[in-house]
Design a protein around this motif. Sequence first.
Motif, PDB file in Angstrom:
ATOM      1  N   THR A   1       2.900  18.503  46.376  1.00 25.83           N
ATOM      2  CA  THR A   1       4.173  18.639  45.644  1.00 25.83           C
ATOM      3  C   THR A   1       4.931  17.303  45.645  1.00 25.83           C
ATOM      4  O   THR A   1       5.391  16.842  44.592  1.00 25.83           O
ATOM      5  CB  THR A   1       5.050  19.740  46.291  1.00 25.83           C
TER       6      THR A   1
ATOM      7  N   THR B   1      -0.110  20.889  49.060  1.00 24.06           N
ATOM      8  CA  THR B   1      -0.591  20.956  47.681  1.00 24.06           C
ATOM      9  C   THR B   1      -0.114  19.767  46.839  1.00 24.06           C
ATOM     10  O   THR B   1      -0.092  19.851  45.608  1.00 24.06           O
ATOM     11  CB  THR B   1      -0.121  22.261  47.037  1.00 24.06           C
TER      12      THR B   1
ATOM     13  N   ILE C   1      -1.822  20.670  63.190  1.00 19.11           N
ATOM     14  CA  ILE C   1      -0.623  20.899  63.994  1.00 19.11           C
ATOM     15  C   ILE C   1      -0.190  22.356  63.804  1.00 19.11           C
ATOM     16  O   ILE C   1      -0.135  22.857  62.686  1.00 19.11           O
ATOM     17  CB  ILE C   1       0.517  19.931  63.587  1.00 19.11           C
TER      18      ILE C   1
ATOM     19  N   TYR D   1       6.242  23.721  49.360  1.00 21.19           N
ATOM     20  CA  TYR D   1       7.697  23.782  49.239  1.00 21.19           C
ATOM     21  C   TYR D   1       8.102  23.597  47.782  1.00 21.19           C
ATOM     22  O   TYR D   1       7.258  23.372  46.908  1.00 21.19           O
ATOM     23  CB  TYR D   1       8.441  22.894  50.212  1.00 21.19           C
TER      24      TYR D   1
ATOM     25  N   ASP E   1      -5.335  12.602  59.787  1.00 15.21           N
ATOM     26  CA  ASP E   1      -4.491  13.296  60.759  1.00 15.21           C
ATOM     27  C   ASP E   1      -3.161  12.555  60.878  1.00 15.21           C
ATOM     28  O   ASP E   1      -3.137  11.368  61.242  1.00 15.21           O
ATOM     29  CB  ASP E   1      -5.235  13.308  62.109  1.00 15.21           C
ATOM     30  N   SER E   2      -2.083  13.227  60.583  1.00 12.75           N
ATOM     31  CA  SER E   2      -0.779  12.556  60.563  1.00 12.75           C
ATOM     32  C   SER E   2      -0.267  12.222  61.961  1.00 12.75           C
ATOM     33  O   SER E   2       0.787  11.620  62.090  1.00 12.75           O
ATOM     34  CB  SER E   2       0.231  13.421  59.825  1.00 12.75           C
TER      35      SER E   2
ATOM     36  N   GLU F   1      -3.550  14.553  54.433  1.00 16.22           N
ATOM     37  CA  GLU F   1      -3.772  16.000  54.606  1.00 16.22           C
ATOM     38  C   GLU F   1      -5.024  16.203  55.458  1.00 16.22           C
ATOM     39  O   GLU F   1      -6.031  15.544  55.254  1.00 16.22           O
ATOM     40  CB  GLU F   1      -3.914  16.686  53.242  1.00 16.22           C
TER      41      GLU F   1
HETATM   42  C1  LIG Z   1       4.235  23.111  55.185  1.00 15.05           C
HETATM   43  S1  LIG Z   1       2.670  22.548  54.631  1.00 15.05           S
HETATM   44  C2  LIG Z   1       3.105  21.320  53.466  1.00 15.05           C
HETATM   45  C3  LIG Z   1       3.367  21.905  52.114  1.00 15.05           C
HETATM   46  C4  LIG Z   1       3.643  20.870  51.058  1.00 15.05           C
HETATM   47  N1  LIG Z   1       4.983  20.335  51.198  1.00 15.05           N
HETATM   48  C5  LIG Z   1       3.471  21.489  49.676  1.00 15.05           C
HETATM   49  O1  LIG Z   1       4.436  21.555  48.914  1.00 15.05           O
HETATM   50  O2  LIG Z   1       2.381  21.961  49.371  1.00 15.05           O
HETATM   51  C6  LIG Z   1       2.098  21.596  55.978  1.00 15.05           C
HETATM   52  C7  LIG Z   1       0.746  20.941  55.742  1.00 15.05           C
HETATM   53  O3  LIG Z   1       0.443  20.100  56.860  1.00 15.05           O
HETATM   54  C8  LIG Z   1      -0.975  20.095  57.026  1.00 15.05           C
HETATM   55  N2  LIG Z   1      -1.272  19.587  58.374  1.00 15.05           N
HETATM   56  C9  LIG Z   1      -1.204  20.252  59.560  1.00 15.05           C
HETATM   57  N3  LIG Z   1      -1.535  19.432  60.566  1.00 15.05           N
HETATM   58  C10 LIG Z   1      -1.806  18.215  60.017  1.00 15.05           C
HETATM   59  C11 LIG Z   1      -2.193  16.960  60.563  1.00 15.05           C
HETATM   60  N4  LIG Z   1      -2.369  16.799  61.877  1.00 15.05           N
HETATM   61  N5  LIG Z   1      -2.375  15.923  59.709  1.00 15.05           N
HETATM   62  C12 LIG Z   1      -2.207  16.076  58.361  1.00 15.05           C
HETATM   63  N6  LIG Z   1      -1.856  17.258  57.801  1.00 15.05           N
HETATM   64  C13 LIG Z   1      -1.641  18.318  58.615  1.00 15.05           C
HETATM   65  C14 LIG Z   1      -1.353  21.542  56.773  1.00 15.05           C
HETATM   66  O4  LIG Z   1      -2.726  21.665  56.452  1.00 15.05           O
HETATM   67  C15 LIG Z   1      -0.430  21.913  55.607  1.00 15.05           C
HETATM   68  O5  LIG Z   1      -1.062  21.667  54.402  1.00 15.05           O
END
Ligand SMILES: C[S@@+](CC[C@H](N)C(=O)[O-])C[C@H]1O[C@@H](n2cnc3c(N)ncnc32)[C@H](O)[C@@H]1O
Length: 410
Positions: free
Chosen positions: A61, A59, A281, A27, A228-229, A77
Amino acid sequence: MAKNKDYTFKYNQNLGRHGWLRLTPAYSVKLVEEILGEDNLFSKKKISSGTVFDPFCGTATTGIVAAEYGLNSMLYEINPFLYWFSTAKSQNYSSVDIDDQLTHIKESLNSDHYKEYCKSWIPPMKNIERWWDSITLEHLGKLHEFLFEELGGPTIRSSVSNLAWISFARLIIESSAADFGHISVSFKETCNSYEETEILSLFIKSLEYISDSAKHSLKGNVKIISGDSRNVCLDEKVNYVITSPPYPNRISYIRELRPYMYWLGFLNSGEEAGELDWAAIGGTWGSATSKLSTWKCDTSWSKPACLTDAVNKIRESDSKNGKTLAQYVLKFFYDIYLHFKNLIKNLENGCELYYILGNSSFYGNMVHTDLIICEIMKSLGYKNPVAKVIRKRNSKKELFEFQIEATWHT
Ligand SMILES: C[S@@+](CC[C@H](N)C(=O)[O-])C[C@H]1O[C@@H](n2cnc3c(N)ncnc32)[C@H](O)[C@@H]1O
Protein backbone atom coordinates in the motif's frame (compact mmCIF):
# COMPACT_ATOMS: atom_id res chain seq x y z
CA MET A 1 -14.73 8.21 19.17
CA ALA A 2 -16.42 6.33 16.31
CA LYS A 3 -14.86 3.32 14.65
CA ASN A 4 -13.60 4.62 11.33
CA LYS A 5 -13.72 2.17 8.41
CA ASP A 6 -11.96 4.72 6.20
CA TYR A 7 -8.81 3.87 8.12
CA THR A 8 -8.92 0.11 7.44
CA PHE A 9 -8.30 -2.08 4.37
CA LYS A 10 -12.05 -1.79 3.55
CA TYR A 11 -11.41 1.70 2.18
CA ASN A 12 -9.11 0.20 -0.52
CA GLN A 13 -11.56 -2.24 -2.08
CA ASN A 14 -12.57 -0.23 -5.15
CA LEU A 15 -9.36 1.72 -5.62
CA GLY A 16 -7.76 0.09 -8.68
CA ARG A 17 -4.62 -1.86 -7.73
CA HIS A 18 -5.32 -1.35 -4.04
CA GLY A 19 -8.46 -3.47 -4.40
CA TRP A 20 -6.87 -6.45 -6.15
CA LEU A 21 -6.95 -8.76 -3.14
CA ARG A 22 -8.84 -8.33 0.08
CA LEU A 23 -6.23 -8.75 2.80
CA THR A 24 -7.02 -8.00 6.44
CA PRO A 25 -3.45 -6.97 7.31
CA ALA A 26 -3.50 -4.14 4.73
CA TYR A 27 -3.90 -0.61 6.02
CA SER A 28 -5.91 2.14 4.39
CA VAL A 29 -4.65 4.10 1.38
CA LYS A 30 -6.10 7.13 3.18
CA LEU A 31 -3.54 6.85 5.99
CA VAL A 32 -0.63 7.05 3.58
CA GLU A 33 -2.30 9.81 1.56
CA GLU A 34 -2.74 11.87 4.71
CA ILE A 35 0.94 11.52 5.55
CA LEU A 36 2.12 12.34 2.03
CA GLY A 37 -0.64 14.81 1.28
CA GLU A 38 -2.07 17.95 2.73
CA ASP A 39 -4.31 16.63 5.54
CA ASN A 40 -1.50 15.19 7.61
CA LEU A 41 -2.67 14.49 11.17
CA PHE A 42 0.39 16.26 12.52
CA SER A 43 1.07 19.10 10.14
CA LYS A 44 -0.16 20.44 6.83
CA LYS A 45 2.30 19.80 4.04
CA LYS A 46 2.88 17.97 0.81
CA ILE A 47 5.81 15.66 0.35
CA SER A 48 7.10 16.05 -3.19
CA SER A 49 10.62 14.61 -3.12
CA GLY A 50 12.72 12.07 -1.25
CA THR A 51 12.69 8.28 -0.92
CA VAL A 52 10.03 6.47 1.07
CA PHE A 53 10.75 3.22 2.92
CA ASP A 54 8.24 0.68 4.25
CA PRO A 55 9.98 -2.06 6.27
CA PHE A 56 6.71 -4.04 6.67
CA CYS A 57 5.40 -3.89 3.11
CA GLY A 58 2.43 -6.32 3.33
CA THR A 59 0.48 -5.65 0.14
CA ALA A 60 2.61 -2.64 -0.90
CA THR A 61 0.00 0.00 0.00
CA THR A 62 2.71 2.49 1.00
CA GLY A 63 4.81 1.94 -2.12
CA ILE A 64 1.88 2.21 -4.52
CA VAL A 65 0.46 5.38 -2.92
CA ALA A 66 3.98 6.89 -2.94
CA ALA A 67 4.31 5.94 -6.64
CA GLU A 68 0.92 7.55 -7.35
CA TYR A 69 2.41 10.73 -5.83
CA GLY A 70 5.45 10.32 -8.12
CA LEU A 71 7.79 9.24 -5.29
CA ASN A 72 10.22 6.33 -5.37
CA SER A 73 10.12 3.78 -2.57
CA MET A 74 11.77 0.68 -1.18
CA LEU A 75 9.83 -1.94 0.73
CA TYR A 76 10.87 -4.95 2.83
CA GLU A 77 8.68 -8.03 3.25
CA ILE A 78 9.45 -11.40 4.87
CA ASN A 79 6.42 -13.39 3.68
CA PRO A 80 7.20 -15.02 0.29
CA PHE A 81 3.61 -14.76 -0.98
CA LEU A 82 3.34 -11.05 -0.07
CA TYR A 83 6.77 -10.42 -1.60
CA TRP A 84 5.55 -11.95 -4.87
CA PHE A 85 2.12 -10.28 -4.74
CA SER A 86 3.51 -6.83 -3.91
CA THR A 87 6.11 -7.10 -6.65
CA ALA A 88 3.43 -7.98 -9.22
CA LYS A 89 1.05 -5.33 -7.86
CA SER A 90 3.54 -2.48 -8.12
CA GLN A 91 4.85 -3.06 -11.65
CA ASN A 92 3.91 -1.23 -14.84
CA TYR A 93 2.56 -3.43 -17.63
CA SER A 94 2.14 -2.97 -21.37
CA SER A 95 -1.52 -2.55 -22.36
CA VAL A 96 -0.93 -4.65 -25.47
CA ASP A 97 0.43 -7.57 -23.39
CA ILE A 98 -2.50 -7.25 -20.98
CA ASP A 99 -5.10 -7.32 -23.78
CA ASP A 100 -3.35 -10.19 -25.58
CA GLN A 101 -3.36 -12.27 -22.41
CA LEU A 102 -7.02 -11.53 -21.67
CA THR A 103 -8.06 -12.55 -25.20
CA HIS A 104 -5.91 -15.68 -25.08
CA ILE A 105 -7.29 -16.80 -21.70
CA LYS A 106 -10.90 -16.15 -22.69
CA GLU A 107 -10.46 -18.18 -25.91
CA SER A 108 -8.66 -21.01 -24.11
CA LEU A 109 -11.35 -21.35 -21.44
CA ASN A 110 -14.01 -21.45 -24.16
CA SER A 111 -12.22 -24.09 -26.19
CA ASP A 112 -12.94 -27.81 -26.56
CA HIS A 113 -9.48 -28.40 -25.13
CA TYR A 114 -10.63 -26.92 -21.81
CA LYS A 115 -13.96 -28.77 -21.87
CA GLU A 116 -12.13 -32.07 -22.34
CA TYR A 117 -9.30 -31.25 -19.96
CA CYS A 118 -9.39 -33.69 -17.09
CA LYS A 119 -6.42 -32.87 -14.85
CA SER A 120 -7.02 -31.29 -11.47
CA TRP A 121 -4.88 -30.36 -8.44
CA ILE A 122 -5.98 -29.78 -4.87
CA PRO A 123 -3.56 -28.17 -2.38
CA PRO A 124 -2.59 -30.09 0.80
CA MET A 125 -4.53 -27.71 3.10
CA LYS A 126 -5.79 -29.02 6.42
CA ASN A 127 -9.63 -29.07 6.68
CA ILE A 128 -9.95 -27.91 3.08
CA GLU A 129 -13.64 -28.97 3.10
CA ARG A 130 -14.39 -26.04 5.44
CA TRP A 131 -13.36 -23.67 2.63
CA TRP A 132 -14.86 -25.26 -0.51
CA ASP A 133 -17.24 -28.14 -1.21
CA SER A 134 -15.99 -31.04 -3.35
CA ILE A 135 -17.65 -29.84 -6.59
CA THR A 136 -16.22 -26.31 -6.35
CA LEU A 137 -12.82 -27.77 -5.45
CA GLU A 138 -12.81 -29.92 -8.56
CA HIS A 139 -13.49 -26.89 -10.80
CA LEU A 140 -10.87 -24.77 -9.03
CA GLY A 141 -8.34 -27.61 -9.23
CA LYS A 142 -8.95 -28.01 -12.98
CA LEU A 143 -8.60 -24.27 -13.66
CA HIS A 144 -5.43 -24.21 -11.56
CA GLU A 145 -3.82 -27.03 -13.54
CA PHE A 146 -4.85 -25.54 -16.85
CA LEU A 147 -3.46 -22.09 -16.00
CA PHE A 148 -0.27 -23.69 -14.78
CA GLU A 149 0.19 -25.51 -18.09
CA GLU A 150 -0.69 -22.42 -20.15
CA LEU A 151 1.20 -19.72 -18.21
CA GLY A 152 3.62 -21.37 -15.79
CA GLY A 153 3.30 -20.60 -12.06
CA PRO A 154 3.52 -17.22 -10.28
CA THR A 155 6.88 -15.63 -11.04
CA ILE A 156 8.97 -12.87 -9.56
CA ARG A 157 9.88 -11.76 -13.10
CA SER A 158 7.75 -9.03 -14.61
CA SER A 159 5.05 -10.92 -16.48
CA VAL A 160 1.36 -10.34 -17.20
CA SER A 161 0.80 -13.99 -16.23
CA ASN A 162 0.99 -12.79 -12.60
CA LEU A 163 -2.22 -10.82 -13.22
CA ALA A 164 -3.96 -14.11 -14.03
CA TRP A 165 -2.64 -15.67 -10.80
CA ILE A 166 -3.84 -12.71 -8.75
CA SER A 167 -7.25 -13.16 -10.39
CA PHE A 168 -7.14 -16.84 -9.44
CA ALA A 169 -6.33 -15.83 -5.85
CA ARG A 170 -9.41 -13.54 -5.83
CA LEU A 171 -11.50 -16.38 -7.21
CA ILE A 172 -10.55 -18.86 -4.49
CA ILE A 173 -11.65 -16.44 -1.78
CA GLU A 174 -14.83 -15.37 -3.59
CA SER A 175 -15.87 -19.00 -4.01
CA SER A 176 -14.95 -20.02 -0.44
CA ALA A 177 -16.86 -20.10 2.83
CA ALA A 178 -14.46 -17.56 4.36
CA ASP A 179 -16.20 -14.95 6.47
CA PHE A 180 -14.43 -11.63 6.99
CA GLY A 181 -16.86 -10.30 9.58
CA HIS A 182 -14.19 -10.59 12.30
CA ILE A 183 -10.66 -9.33 12.73
CA SER A 184 -9.36 -12.81 11.86
CA VAL A 185 -10.81 -15.03 9.10
CA SER A 186 -13.65 -17.38 10.17
CA PHE A 187 -16.11 -19.63 8.29
CA LYS A 188 -19.73 -19.45 7.20
CA GLU A 189 -21.86 -22.43 8.26
CA THR A 190 -21.92 -24.03 4.79
CA CYS A 191 -19.93 -23.85 1.57
CA ASN A 192 -21.74 -22.78 -1.61
CA SER A 193 -21.51 -25.18 -4.53
CA TYR A 194 -20.37 -23.53 -7.77
CA GLU A 195 -20.96 -24.81 -11.30
CA GLU A 196 -18.00 -24.73 -13.68
CA THR A 197 -19.55 -21.88 -15.71
CA GLU A 198 -19.91 -19.80 -12.51
CA ILE A 199 -16.27 -20.41 -11.53
CA LEU A 200 -15.04 -19.41 -14.99
CA SER A 201 -17.21 -16.32 -15.12
CA LEU A 202 -16.03 -15.19 -11.64
CA PHE A 203 -12.43 -15.73 -12.77
CA ILE A 204 -12.87 -13.73 -16.00
CA LYS A 205 -14.63 -10.92 -14.11
CA SER A 206 -11.65 -10.65 -11.74
CA LEU A 207 -9.16 -10.86 -14.59
CA GLU A 208 -10.96 -8.05 -16.44
CA TYR A 209 -10.94 -5.82 -13.33
CA ILE A 210 -7.28 -6.52 -12.57
CA SER A 211 -6.21 -6.19 -16.21
CA ASP A 212 -8.01 -2.86 -16.52
CA SER A 213 -6.48 -1.34 -13.38
CA ALA A 214 -3.00 -2.67 -14.27
CA LYS A 215 -3.08 -0.44 -17.38
CA HIS A 216 -2.89 2.69 -15.20
CA SER A 217 0.85 3.24 -14.89
CA LEU A 218 2.48 4.26 -11.63
CA LYS A 219 4.60 7.43 -11.76
CA GLY A 220 7.16 6.46 -9.13
CA ASN A 221 9.31 3.36 -8.90
CA VAL A 222 8.57 0.72 -6.23
CA LYS A 223 11.35 -1.70 -5.27
CA ILE A 224 10.30 -4.65 -3.14
CA ILE A 225 13.02 -6.48 -1.22
CA SER A 226 12.56 -9.94 0.23
CA GLY A 227 14.09 -9.46 3.66
CA ASP A 228 13.86 -9.20 7.43
CA SER A 229 13.20 -5.72 8.78
CA ARG A 230 15.17 -6.54 11.94
CA ASN A 231 18.22 -6.29 9.74
CA VAL A 232 17.57 -3.63 7.11
CA CYS A 233 20.39 -2.86 4.71
CA LEU A 234 19.44 -0.50 1.86
CA ASP A 235 21.50 0.76 -1.10
CA GLU A 236 20.64 4.36 -0.27
CA LYS A 237 19.49 6.32 2.77
CA VAL A 238 15.79 7.19 2.99
CA ASN A 239 13.87 10.36 3.88
CA TYR A 240 10.55 8.91 5.04
CA VAL A 241 9.60 5.69 6.79
CA ILE A 242 5.86 5.01 6.52
CA THR A 243 4.71 1.65 7.76
CA SER A 244 2.49 -0.59 9.79
CA PRO A 245 4.29 -3.46 11.55
CA PRO A 246 2.41 -6.46 12.95
CA TYR A 247 0.53 -5.64 16.18
CA PRO A 248 1.10 -7.60 19.42
CA ASN A 249 -2.32 -9.25 19.05
CA ARG A 250 -1.45 -12.82 18.00
CA ILE A 251 -2.81 -12.41 14.47
CA SER A 252 -0.80 -14.74 12.26
CA TYR A 253 -0.29 -13.51 8.68
CA ILE A 254 0.48 -17.06 7.56
CA ARG A 255 -2.81 -18.27 9.04
CA GLU A 256 -4.74 -15.42 7.41
CA LEU A 257 -3.05 -15.92 4.05
CA ARG A 258 -2.97 -19.71 3.95
CA PRO A 259 -5.55 -20.24 1.16
CA TYR A 260 -3.56 -18.00 -1.19
CA MET A 261 -0.25 -19.46 -0.08
CA TYR A 262 -1.27 -23.11 -0.55
CA TRP A 263 -3.05 -22.62 -3.89
CA LEU A 264 -0.25 -20.51 -5.38
CA GLY A 265 2.52 -22.85 -4.20
CA PHE A 266 4.06 -20.68 -1.46
CA LEU A 267 3.21 -23.17 1.31
CA ASN A 268 3.18 -26.95 1.27
CA SER A 269 2.68 -28.18 4.82
CA GLY A 270 1.74 -27.27 8.39
CA GLU A 271 5.40 -27.54 9.45
CA GLU A 272 6.41 -25.02 6.82
CA ALA A 273 3.63 -22.69 8.02
CA GLY A 274 5.02 -22.80 11.59
CA GLU A 275 8.56 -22.07 10.34
CA LEU A 276 7.42 -19.11 8.24
CA ASP A 277 5.35 -17.72 11.09
CA TRP A 278 8.27 -18.00 13.54
CA ALA A 279 10.46 -16.05 11.10
CA ALA A 280 7.99 -13.12 11.14
CA ILE A 281 7.62 -10.59 13.95
CA GLY A 282 4.67 -11.56 16.14
CA GLY A 283 4.47 -15.07 14.62
CA THR A 284 2.55 -17.36 16.90
CA TRP A 285 0.92 -20.09 14.82
CA GLY A 286 1.59 -23.82 15.13
CA SER A 287 5.19 -24.67 16.06
CA ALA A 288 5.94 -20.94 16.50
CA THR A 289 4.04 -21.05 19.83
CA SER A 290 6.09 -23.91 21.27
CA LYS A 291 9.34 -22.19 20.21
CA LEU A 292 8.40 -19.23 22.41
CA SER A 293 8.81 -21.31 25.57
CA THR A 294 12.55 -21.78 24.96
CA TRP A 295 13.23 -18.32 23.49
CA LYS A 296 15.54 -16.17 25.65
CA CYS A 297 15.58 -12.39 25.60
CA ASP A 298 18.95 -10.61 25.40
CA THR A 299 19.57 -9.68 29.04
CA SER A 300 21.65 -6.63 28.07
CA TRP A 301 18.55 -4.94 26.56
CA SER A 302 17.21 -2.35 28.98
CA LYS A 303 13.53 -2.59 28.23
CA PRO A 304 10.98 0.11 29.02
CA ALA A 305 9.45 -0.14 32.51
CA CYS A 306 5.91 -0.14 31.03
CA LEU A 307 6.81 -3.27 29.03
CA THR A 308 8.28 -5.08 32.06
CA ASP A 309 5.15 -4.22 34.03
CA ALA A 310 2.78 -5.56 31.32
CA VAL A 311 4.83 -8.74 30.82
CA ASN A 312 4.92 -9.49 34.58
CA LYS A 313 1.17 -8.98 34.94
CA ILE A 314 0.39 -11.22 31.95
CA ARG A 315 2.69 -13.97 33.29
CA GLU A 316 0.96 -13.92 36.69
CA SER A 317 -2.58 -13.78 35.32
CA ASP A 318 -2.90 -17.38 34.17
CA SER A 319 -0.99 -20.38 35.44
CA LYS A 320 -1.50 -22.34 32.19
CA ASN A 321 -0.80 -19.90 29.33
CA GLY A 322 0.39 -16.74 31.10
CA LYS A 323 4.07 -17.58 30.67
CA THR A 324 3.77 -18.20 26.91
CA LEU A 325 1.82 -15.01 26.33
CA ALA A 326 4.28 -13.00 28.44
CA GLN A 327 7.09 -14.43 26.28
CA TYR A 328 5.11 -13.57 23.16
CA VAL A 329 4.73 -9.91 24.16
CA LEU A 330 8.37 -9.65 25.26
CA LYS A 331 9.69 -11.17 22.02
CA PHE A 332 7.41 -8.97 19.93
CA PHE A 333 8.87 -5.78 21.41
CA TYR A 334 12.43 -7.12 21.43
CA ASP A 335 12.08 -7.72 17.67
CA ILE A 336 10.66 -4.21 17.22
CA TYR A 337 13.62 -2.87 19.21
CA LEU A 338 16.05 -4.73 16.87
CA HIS A 339 14.22 -3.23 13.91
CA PHE A 340 14.55 0.36 15.18
CA LYS A 341 18.19 -0.19 16.20
CA ASN A 342 19.30 -1.56 12.83
CA LEU A 343 17.18 0.88 10.85
CA ILE A 344 19.24 3.89 11.94
CA LYS A 345 22.12 3.35 9.50
CA ASN A 346 19.63 3.62 6.61
CA LEU A 347 18.15 6.99 7.61
CA GLU A 348 19.01 10.38 6.13
CA ASN A 349 19.51 13.23 8.55
CA GLY A 350 16.01 14.65 9.23
CA CYS A 351 14.23 11.45 8.18
CA GLU A 352 10.56 11.42 9.27
CA LEU A 353 9.08 8.20 10.61
CA TYR A 354 5.38 7.27 10.74
CA TYR A 355 4.32 3.97 12.34
CA ILE A 356 0.71 2.76 12.46
CA LEU A 357 0.16 0.27 15.30
CA GLY A 358 -2.46 -1.01 17.70
CA ASN A 359 -2.41 -1.78 21.41
CA SER A 360 -3.68 -5.07 22.85
CA SER A 361 -4.89 -6.70 26.02
CA PHE A 362 -4.18 -10.12 27.58
CA TYR A 363 -6.28 -11.31 30.56
CA GLY A 364 -7.42 -7.71 31.01
CA ASN A 365 -3.84 -6.39 31.17
CA MET A 366 -3.27 -3.61 28.66
CA VAL A 367 -0.18 -3.69 26.48
CA HIS A 368 0.40 0.01 25.80
CA THR A 369 2.06 -0.36 22.41
CA ASP A 370 2.13 3.41 21.87
CA LEU A 371 4.01 4.13 25.11
CA ILE A 372 6.37 1.17 24.73
CA ILE A 373 7.34 2.08 21.15
CA CYS A 374 7.89 5.75 22.06
CA GLU A 375 10.17 4.61 24.94
CA ILE A 376 12.11 2.24 22.67
CA MET A 377 12.58 4.98 20.07
CA LYS A 378 13.75 7.50 22.68
CA SER A 379 16.25 5.02 24.12
CA LEU A 380 17.80 4.65 20.64
CA GLY A 381 18.07 8.40 20.01
CA TYR A 382 15.03 9.03 17.79
CA LYS A 383 13.75 12.58 18.31
CA ASN A 384 10.37 13.55 19.77
CA PRO A 385 8.35 10.35 19.32
CA VAL A 386 4.65 11.12 19.81
CA ALA A 387 1.55 8.94 19.40
CA LYS A 388 -1.94 10.04 18.32
CA VAL A 389 -5.06 7.92 18.23
CA ILE A 390 -6.34 7.26 14.69
CA ARG A 391 -9.37 5.12 15.54
CA LYS A 392 -11.00 2.86 18.08
CA ARG A 393 -10.72 -0.78 16.99
CA ASN A 394 -13.30 -2.47 19.15
CA SER A 395 -16.44 -1.14 20.74
CA LYS A 396 -16.10 -3.13 23.99
CA LYS A 397 -12.41 -3.04 24.75
CA GLU A 398 -10.04 -0.12 24.96
CA LEU A 399 -8.33 -1.07 21.73
CA PHE A 400 -7.02 1.73 19.53
CA GLU A 401 -4.88 2.26 16.48
CA PHE A 402 -2.16 4.88 16.80
CA GLN A 403 0.09 6.84 14.50
CA ILE A 404 3.51 7.23 16.06
CA GLU A 405 5.64 9.95 14.56
CA ALA A 406 9.32 10.73 15.19
CA THR A 407 12.38 12.05 13.37
CA TRP A 408 15.98 10.96 13.07
CA HIS A 409 18.88 13.45 13.24
CA THR A 410 22.50 12.41 12.92
C1 LIG B 1 0.37 -4.95 9.29
S1 LIG B 1 1.11 -5.81 7.95
C2 LIG B 1 1.49 -4.52 6.85
C3 LIG B 1 0.33 -4.17 5.97
C4 LIG B 1 0.65 -3.13 4.93
N1 LIG B 1 0.73 -1.81 5.53
C5 LIG B 1 -0.42 -3.15 3.84
O1 LIG B 1 -1.12 -2.15 3.66
O2 LIG B 1 -0.59 -4.18 3.21
C6 LIG B 1 2.68 -6.24 8.58
C7 LIG B 1 3.56 -6.98 7.59
O3 LIG B 1 4.85 -7.17 8.18
C8 LIG B 1 5.39 -8.39 7.67
N2 LIG B 1 6.49 -8.80 8.54
C9 LIG B 1 6.43 -9.42 9.75
N3 LIG B 1 7.66 -9.61 10.24
C10 LIG B 1 8.53 -9.09 9.33
C11 LIG B 1 9.95 -8.98 9.28
N4 LIG B 1 10.72 -9.45 10.28
N5 LIG B 1 10.51 -8.38 8.21
C12 LIG B 1 9.74 -7.91 7.18
N6 LIG B 1 8.39 -8.01 7.18
C13 LIG B 1 7.78 -8.58 8.24
C14 LIG B 1 4.18 -9.31 7.66
O4 LIG B 1 4.38 -10.41 6.78
C15 LIG B 1 3.06 -8.37 7.19
O5 LIG B 1 2.95 -8.41 5.81
